[in-house]
Design an enzyme around this catalytic site. Structure first.
Site, PDB file in Angstrom:
ATOM      1  N   LYS A 137     -16.522  27.150 124.130  1.00 34.05           N
ATOM      2  CA  LYS A 137     -17.226  25.873 124.119  1.00 34.05           C
ATOM      3  C   LYS A 137     -18.484  25.873 124.979  1.00 34.05           C
ATOM      4  O   LYS A 137     -19.388  25.055 124.767  1.00 34.05           O
ATOM      5  CB  LYS A 137     -16.285  24.744 124.562  1.00 34.05           C
ATOM      6  CG  LYS A 137     -15.265  24.442 123.474  1.00 34.05           C
ATOM      7  CD  LYS A 137     -14.468  23.202 123.722  1.00 34.05           C
ATOM      8  CE  LYS A 137     -13.593  22.912 122.513  1.00 34.05           C
ATOM      9  NZ  LYS A 137     -12.539  21.962 122.773  1.00 34.05           N
ATOM     10  N   LYS A 180     -11.257  20.572 113.864  1.00 36.96           N
ATOM     11  CA  LYS A 180     -11.721  19.213 113.551  1.00 36.96           C
ATOM     12  C   LYS A 180     -13.236  19.137 113.553  1.00 36.96           C
ATOM     13  O   LYS A 180     -13.816  18.267 112.928  1.00 36.96           O
ATOM     14  CB  LYS A 180     -11.210  18.229 114.622  1.00 36.96           C
ATOM     15  CG  LYS A 180      -9.719  17.999 114.634  1.00 36.96           C
ATOM     16  CD  LYS A 180      -9.354  17.071 115.811  1.00 36.96           C
ATOM     17  CE  LYS A 180      -7.915  17.217 116.226  1.00 36.96           C
ATOM     18  NZ  LYS A 180      -7.703  17.099 117.671  1.00 36.96           N
ATOM     19  N   LYS A 204     -10.355  29.673 113.255  1.00 34.05           N
ATOM     20  CA  LYS A 204      -9.272  28.713 113.012  1.00 34.05           C
ATOM     21  C   LYS A 204      -9.803  27.410 112.391  1.00 34.05           C
ATOM     22  O   LYS A 204     -10.957  27.039 112.618  1.00 34.05           O
ATOM     23  CB  LYS A 204      -8.495  28.435 114.310  1.00 34.05           C
ATOM     24  CG  LYS A 204      -9.285  27.697 115.342  1.00 34.05           C
ATOM     25  CD  LYS A 204      -8.418  27.175 116.487  1.00 34.05           C
ATOM     26  CE  LYS A 204      -9.301  26.316 117.374  1.00 34.05           C
ATOM     27  NZ  LYS A 204      -8.708  25.624 118.442  1.00 34.05           N
TER      28      LYS A 204
END
Ligand code: TYM
Length: 326
Positions: A111, A195, A192
Site C-alpha cells: 500500500k 474491493k 488477489k
C-alpha cells in the site's frame, strides 16, 4: 466453548473473495462457537473516506453479514468504533510493537509502495487488528490467506506482553479455508480479488446483478490450452474458477475436472455463471429486506453492548497488568 472473532472493512462492495475466504466460515462457526463479528470502521479510515459513504458502507456490511446467514441470536454483530476498547488497546499495543516488524508487513509495503508519504495509521493498522482480536480473548480468527502475516503479528504481540507482564492475553490461531482462502482477480489471476481494483470485472460483488456476474465470468482470463484442470502454477485462471465453482456447488475439484473432460471453457463458464448467480440470489434478496430495517440498527446496538461488556473486563485486566491508572 471456544471464542471466534473476525472483521471486515466497510470500504466497498463485499466480493466473492471475502465471502469464500472469510464470511462463509462465520456462518459455519456460529453453530458451536461463541462468535463475535465486527465491522471494522476504524480500520477503514487508515485511508481517507467520504463520511457519508462510510456510514452507508458500515450498514451494508452489517446487512450482508445477516444476509449470508450470520444469526444475531448466535453471534455478536457490532461496529468497531462503538466499543472504545479497540482504540485504547490499539494504543497500548502500539507501545509493545516494533517499527521494524510493522515496516515488514507485506500489505503495508504494497500500500505504501512508490508513495513518498503515507498515513501513520497504515503502518500501525495491524496493531489495531491485533487489539480487535486480543480484546475478546479470542481463540480462533477466521480469515483469508492475505491476513496470515497479521495473525502472526497478533500472536507475537500477545506472547510478548504475556512474557513482559503477567499473563494477559489468549494467543489466538488463524483459521483458513482449504479452498477459497485466496480467490484471485478474474482479469488477472496472479493478484488477489480486491474491493479496490479499478476494473469492476476483476471481482464479483455479492450484490452484483446477474448480467454483471455473467459478463465478469465470461470475460475472466483463462489460457489457451482449453483443458479444465486444476494447476495453480500453469493454469491460475482456470484453477481460480474451479475453486469458486467447487466451494459454491459443493462438488470436489476432481469431480468437476471429470465432469468437464472434453468440454471447452465456454461451457464451463456458462455453468459457473448459473452456480454463482444461484448462490448469490438469496443473499441479495435477504440483503434488500434487512438493509433499511429498524431491526438492523437494534442488532448493532445490542451487539455493541454485549461486545463492550467483554471488552471492559479485558481492559481492566490490561490496565492492571501494565500498571496504568490509579
Ligand atoms: P478485508 O476487509 O480486506 O477482508 C475481509 C476478509 O476477506 C478476506 N479476503 C479474501 N479471502 C479470500 N480471497 C480474497 N481475494 C480475499 N480478499 C479478502 C480477508 O482475508 C478477510 O478475512 N484486516 C482485515 C480486517 C480486520 C480483521 C480484524 C479481521 C480488522 N480487524 C480482526 C480479523 C480479525 C481486512 O482488511 O479484511
Amino acid at each position: 466453548m471456544k471464542r471466534v472473532f473476525s472483521g471486515v472493512q466497510p470500504t466497498g462492495n463485499i466480493h466473492l473473495g471475502n465471502y469464500l475466504g472469510a464470511l462463509k466460515q462465520f456462518v459455519e462457526l456460529q453453530e458451536d462457537h461463541e462468535c463475535i463479528y465486527c465491522i471494522v470502521d476504524e480500520h477503514a479510515i487508515t485511508v481517507p473516506q467520504n463520511p457519508k459513504e462510510l456510514k452507508e458502507h458500515i450498514l451494508d456490511v452489517a446487512a450482508l453479514y445477516l444476509a449470508i446467514g450470520v444469526d444475531p441470536k448466535k453471534a455478536i454483530v457490532f461496529v468497531q468504533s462503538q466499543v472504545a476498547g479497540h482504540a485504547e488497546l490499539g494504543w497500548i499495543l502500539n507501545c509493545c510493537a516494533n517499527t521494524g516488524e510493522l515496516f515488514r508487513m507485506t500489505q503495508f509495503k504494497a500500500k505504501s509502495n512508490g508513495k513518498e508519504s503515507v498515513g501513520a495509521g497504515l503502518l500501525t493498522y495491524p496493531v489495531l487488528m491485533a487489539a480487535d482480536i486480543l480484546l475478546y480473548d479470542t481463540d480462533i480468527v477466521p480469515v483469508g490467506n492475505d491476513q496470515k502475516q497479521h495473525i502472526e503479528l497478533t500472536r507475537d504481540l500477545a506472547i510478548r506482553v504475556n512474557n513482559r507482564y503477567k499473563d494477559t492475553f489468549v494467543v489466538p490461531d488463524g483459521r483458513f479455508m482449504k479452498a477459497g482462502a485466496r480467490i484471485m482477480a478474474l482479469d488477472d489471476p496472479t493478484s488477489k480479488m480486491s474491493k479496490s481494483a479499478e476494473n469492476i470485472h476483476s471481482r464479483i460483488s455479492l450484490l452484483d446483478e446477474p448480467s454483471k456476474i455473467k459478463k465478469s465470468i465470461m470475460k475472466a482470463t483463462t489460457d489457451s490450452d482449453g483443458i479444465i484442470k486444476y494447476d495453480l502454477e500453469n493454469k491460475p485462471g482456470v484453477s481460480n474458477l474451479l475453486s469458486i465453482y467447487s466451494v459454491l456447488s459443493g462438488k470436489t475439484i476432481e469431480d468437476l475436472e471429470k465432469e468437464y473432460e472434453g468440454k471447452g471453457y465456454g461451457d464451463f463458464k456458462k455453468d459457473l455463471v448459473v452456480v454463482v448467480t444461484e448462490a448469490l440470489a438469496p443473499i441479495k434478496e435477504r440483503f434488500e429486506e434487512i438493509r433499511h430495517s429498524k431491526e438492523l440498527i437494534e442488532i448493532l446496538e445490542d451487539g455493541a453492548r454485549r461486545a463492550d461488556e467483554i471488552a471492559k473486563k479485558t481492559m481492566k485486566r490490561v490496565r492492571d497488568n501494565f500498571g496504568l491508572g490509579i
